[in-house]
Design a protein around this motif. Structure first.
Motif, short mmCIF file in Angstrom:
data_model
loop_
_atom_site.label_atom_id
_atom_site.label_comp_id
_atom_site.label_asym_id
_atom_site.label_seq_id
_atom_site.Cartn_x
_atom_site.Cartn_y
_atom_site.Cartn_z
N TYR A 1 0.82 -1.21 0.00
CA TYR A 1 0.00 0.00 0.00
C TYR A 1 0.86 1.27 0.00
CZ TYR A 1 -4.20 -2.88 0.56
OH TYR A 1 -5.20 -3.79 0.36
N PRO B 1 0.89 -8.66 8.58
CA PRO B 1 -0.44 -9.22 8.87
C PRO B 1 -1.03 -9.93 7.65
CG PRO B 1 -0.28 -6.96 9.66
CD PRO B 1 0.96 -7.22 8.87
N ILE C 1 -6.39 -15.16 4.93
CA ILE C 1 -7.66 -14.76 4.32
C ILE C 1 -7.62 -13.28 3.95
CG2 ILE C 1 -8.84 -14.26 6.51
CD1 ILE C 1 -11.38 -15.55 5.30
N LYS C 2 -6.99 -12.49 4.81
CA LYS C 2 -6.86 -11.05 4.56
C LYS C 2 -5.83 -10.81 3.45
CE LYS C 2 -7.45 -8.46 8.36
NZ LYS C 2 -7.13 -7.64 9.57
N TYR D 1 -7.36 -11.48 0.02
CA TYR D 1 -8.20 -10.34 -0.35
C TYR D 1 -7.34 -9.16 -0.81
CZ TYR D 1 -10.80 -6.02 0.14
OH TYR D 1 -11.35 -4.80 -0.11
N ARG E 1 -6.28 -8.96 -4.45
CA ARG E 1 -7.35 -8.53 -5.36
C ARG E 1 -7.60 -7.03 -5.21
NH1 ARG E 1 -9.06 -7.87 -9.71
NH2 ARG E 1 -11.29 -7.63 -10.09
N ASP E 2 -7.57 -6.56 -3.97
CA ASP E 2 -7.75 -5.13 -3.69
C ASP E 2 -6.67 -4.32 -4.41
OD1 ASP E 2 -9.11 -3.01 -2.19
OD2 ASP E 2 -7.35 -2.93 -0.90
N ARG F 1 -7.32 -4.05 -8.16
CA ARG F 1 -8.39 -3.10 -8.46
C ARG F 1 -7.92 -1.67 -8.26
NH1 ARG F 1 -12.74 -6.66 -5.34
NH2 ARG F 1 -11.97 -5.40 -3.63
N LEU F 2 -7.17 -1.41 -7.17
CA LEU F 2 -6.72 -0.04 -6.90
C LEU F 2 -5.72 0.44 -7.95
CD1 LEU F 2 -6.40 -0.19 -3.00
CD2 LEU F 2 -8.10 1.09 -4.31
N GLU G 1 -5.64 -0.46 -11.01
CA GLU G 1 -6.44 -0.14 -12.20
C GLU G 1 -7.10 1.23 -12.04
OE1 GLU G 1 -9.22 -3.21 -13.37
OE2 GLU G 1 -10.19 -1.84 -14.80
N LYS G 2 -7.66 1.47 -10.86
CA LYS G 2 -8.32 2.75 -10.58
C LYS G 2 -7.36 3.93 -10.69
CE LYS G 2 -10.09 4.87 -6.31
NZ LYS G 2 -10.81 4.62 -5.05
N TRP H 1 -3.19 6.70 8.95
CA TRP H 1 -2.65 5.39 8.51
C TRP H 1 -3.35 4.90 7.24
CZ3 TRP H 1 -5.10 0.27 10.01
CH2 TRP H 1 -4.37 -0.80 9.47
N ASP I 1 -5.53 4.92 1.96
CA ASP I 1 -6.90 5.47 1.96
C ASP I 1 -7.00 6.80 2.69
OD1 ASP I 1 -7.95 3.18 0.67
OD2 ASP I 1 -7.96 2.11 2.58
N ARG I 2 -6.01 7.14 3.51
CA ARG I 2 -6.07 8.39 4.27
C ARG I 2 -5.19 9.48 3.69
NH1 ARG I 2 -9.49 6.01 5.56
NH2 ARG I 2 -10.33 5.35 7.57
N ASP J 1 -7.12 12.71 3.10
CA ASP J 1 -7.52 13.31 4.38
C ASP J 1 -6.32 13.94 5.09
OD1 ASP J 1 -10.06 12.40 3.90
OD2 ASP J 1 -10.11 10.94 5.53
#
Lengths: 205, 205
Positions: B16, B55, B61-62, B65, B68-69, B72-73, B75-76, B184, B187-188, B191
């Motif tokens: 990220y 983590p 499982i996270k 995910y 895939r996230d 997509r990001l 691409e966005k 953190w 996504d922030r 902001d």
């Protein structure tokens, strides 16, 4: 023409679910997406993954940050906010009642009020008084709904919906299922909506 | 008039952080905010918190995910993306070199290229060849910079910067310090930038 749908998987004890619960209907309406509210027991999912409670409790440094993040996000979204004295709050009864609301068409306003009770009024929500208060405010027959919520059938239904969440590989809330894909977190609500529309356009156009 | 600043705390192994590294300079420039790039050793912080690795590795499982996230990001945001064959990649040498870049004014393009090597080309980055290739592309004197990066002083400096991250209660990347507060996650980023500007206005205006 069938409206695209967005499944909204949540637990009343989840703080970030509060943000999405308060935002999702207006955002979905603007974009002509239909929201399907899916309450499930997040604590059961956590335990099945080997997590004893919320990661925000297990990892205190992340939990401390999360409260400040919540205060800032509520200010940004214009939502009322008070840090709950108990976290995460259990919500078995309101979850069972919410399933009745899913059948009868009042799950959205019910969920928003239960969430507000937890995260803006700092009140316990897993009891008959709290749930009855909200149902009555909505002009509903609280005793009849509570009776139905507490039937064996309805209890099993919540368990089955929680198993369905596990089958979908959910590991946190809020989660969204959009065109068959999982989106996790209030931060992904807008992306999940856009994905529902994009996939609808690409399959019909 | 002093420009507001935003501290960007990252590790080259953090997926990220890649998203923020590629986005932050253009966003900050639009808003007249100065970015201070702060590499630190996230693995050391994880260990001090009792987490053996990412983590996303511990919680599979996270992690599933997250890939895939990321796709997509990317691409966005219009960013190149290939899921790394090794995760998380160590990056001790590029982190040490990045500190030299912080002094000499080329940390941003250096970091972006190292990140791209990891997350778009799926290449190892913690070696002299990879780092030299990027430095040379930037028209820099790779041998001289590597020599400086490997001095005892510079090694200690990375350790001290990692200790500073711990003192700031960082627990993940990317993290931003804006007007004294921690934000953190990619996504922030927006902001955190808005907060820097808002606090500047409220203290000077």
């Amino acid at each position: 023409m069938i409206m695209p749908t967005l499944e909204f998987w949540f637990d009343f004890g989840s703080n970030y679910s509060y943000l999405s619960a308060m935002r999702i209907e207006a955002l979905a309406r603007e974009q002509n997406v239909d929201v399907v509210w899916k309450p499930f027991l997040l604590g059961v999912v956590f335990k099945s993954l080997g997590w004893e409670t919320s990661p925000f409790v297990v990892q205190k440094i992340k939990g401390d940050y999360m409260w400040r993040d919540m205060a800032r996000l509520c200010e940004k979204y214009g939502l009322p906010w008070r840090q709950p004295g108990t976290f995460p709050r259990t919500a078995l009864l309101p979850m069972r009642v919410a399933l009745v609301g899913a059948d009868q068409g009042w799950i959205a306003p019910f969920a928003q009020r239960m969430m507000t009770m937890n995260f803006a009024a700092d009140r316990e929500i897993d009891n008959v008084e709290a749930v009855s208060e909200v149902l009555t405010e909505l002009g509903l027959d609280a005793p009849a709904i509570l009776a139905r919520a507490l039937t064996q059938d309805n209890k099993l239904r919540l368990r089955r919906q929680t198993e369905q969440a596990q089958a979908l590989k959910l590991f946190g809330t809020p989660s969204f299922i959009s065109a068959g894909e999982l989106f996790w977190g209030n931060d992904r609500l807008e992306d999940a909506l856009a994905f529902a529309i994009q996939k609808r356009v690409s399959t019909t156009g």
